[in-house]
Write an enzyme that holds these catalytic residues in place. Structure first.
Site, PDB file in Angstrom:
ATOM      1  CE  LYS A 173      12.133  -3.798 -21.002  1.00  0.00           C
ATOM      2  NZ  LYS A 173      11.496  -3.092 -22.148  1.00  0.00           N
ATOM      3  CB  THR A 174      20.145  -8.319 -18.110  1.00  0.00           C
ATOM      4  OG1 THR A 174      19.662  -8.500 -16.765  1.00  0.00           O
ATOM      5  CG2 THR A 174      20.475  -6.855 -18.331  1.00  0.00           C
TER       6      THR A 174
END
Length: 268
Positions: A124-125
Site C-alpha cells: 500500500k504505497t
C-alpha cells in the site's frame, strides 16, 4: 521517480525563473529541517541532483535524526536549476523522512517487548520503491518489492481456485522462492502450515486470536505474520504474541510528510 516528478513539474518550463533569474547566475541552497525527524532520501536525491549538475557539498546521512533548524543538505549550482528542483526535492525528502520517522518510532516501541519481531511494509504505497527504501532507513522490512519476489497466496487467489489447490500449484515454484499464505480462519492457517507454506499471515484477527493461533503454528516451523488494521495504538498488543512479522500499511499510507524548506542566495 525523481525524473518523472521533475518532468511533470517542468514540462512547460519554469516561466517565473526564466523571466526573472539571469542565465548563468550561480547560487547556494540550504535544505533545512523544520521539525525533528529521521532523514531519508538524501542519497537518492544526491545522485539525481549531481546528474543534472547540482553539486551537493555536504549533507546529513540517511537515518540521521535531526532537529528543527538543522541544515540537511547544502548545494551549489545554477540558480535556475536549484529553483527548478526545489519542490520535487522537498516533496521526496518530506515523504521519505515521514515514513522513516514513523517506522523508527514503531520499531523502537515494539522491540521493548519483542526484540525479534520485524515491522514490515505492505504494497500500500504511493511511490513503491522509494516508500520501501524509506521503511528500511527507519529500521523496518520492505516485505515484497514486487509481485515476482515470492509466492503470496491472498484471499482473491483462494476465492478463485480454493486454498488447497492454490497451495498445491504454488509448490511448483523454484526452491529459491518462499510461499506465504494469507488466511483469516484458524483452520486455514493450520492447513497452510501442514501443506508446507513457509509463512502464514494471520489477517484481520484480534490480538487474542493471533496469540492463540500463532502458538499452534509454531510447532510446524513456519514464520507467522500478522496484518490488517494494525496501527500505533494497537501494535503493542500484537507484538506481545509469538509472531515474526507485523506488516503495517499504516507506515506508508497514513504517515504525515516531514516539513523541510529551501533557502537560497547568490554566489560569485
Amino acid at each position: 521517480m525523481f525524473r518523472i516528478l521533475l518532468e511533470e513539474d517542468t514540462q512547460y518550463g519554469d516561466i517565473t525563473s526564466e523571466l526573472i533569474i539571469p542565465t548563468g547566475m550561480r547560487a547556494e541552497a540550504l535544505i533545512i529541517a523544520k521539525e525533528r525527524c529521521v532523514v531519508a532520501g538524501v542519497e537518492y536525491l544526491r545522485k539525481n541532483l549531481e546528474a543534472m549538475g547540482i553539486h551537493v557539498i555536504e549533507s546529513k546521512k540517511d537515518g540521521d535524526v535531526v532537529s528543527a533548524g538543522c541544515v540537511v543538505m547544502r548545494m551549489r549550482g545554477h540558480a535556475r536549476d536549484l529553483l527548478k528542483v526545489e519542490r520535487t526535492l522537498l516533496n521526496i525528502l518530506g515523504r521519505m523522512s515521514g515514513i522513516a520517522t514513523e517506522t523508527r518510532n514503531i520499531v523502537e516501541m515494539v522491540r521493548k517487548i519483542n526484540p525479534n519481531v520485524r515491522i514490515a511494509a505492505t504494497r500500500k504505497t504511493l511511490w513503491g520503491y522509494l516508500d520501501k527504501v524509506a521503511v528500511m532507513i527507519g529500521g523496518g522490512d520492505p516485505h515484497r518489492w514486487n509481485l515476482g519476489d515470492m509466492v503470496m497466496i491472498k484471499d482473491n487467489h483462494i476465492a478463485l481456485v480454493g486454498l488447497r489447490e492454490a497451495i498445491e500449484r504454488a509448490k511448483k515454484v523454484s526452491f529459491t522462492k518462499k510461499i506465504e499464505v494469507e488466511v483469516e480462519k484458524e483452520e486455514d492457517a493450520i492447513m497452510a502450515a501442514e501443506m508446507g507454506a513457509n509463512i502464514v499471515m494471520l489477517d484481520n484477527r484480534d490480538p487474542e486470536d493471533v496469540c492463540r493461533i500463532a502458538e499452534k503454528l509454531k510447532k510446524y516451523g513456519v514464520m507467522v505474520e500478522v496484518s490488517g488494521g494494525i496501527n500505533p495504538e494497537n501494535v503493542m498488543e500484537y507484538a506481545q504474541c509469538d509472531v515474526d512479522i507485523i506488516s503495517m500499511g499504516h507506515i506508508t499510507h497514513s504517515v504525515r510528510a516531514c516539513n523541510f524548506s529551501m533557502e537560497i542566495e547568490k554566489i560569485d
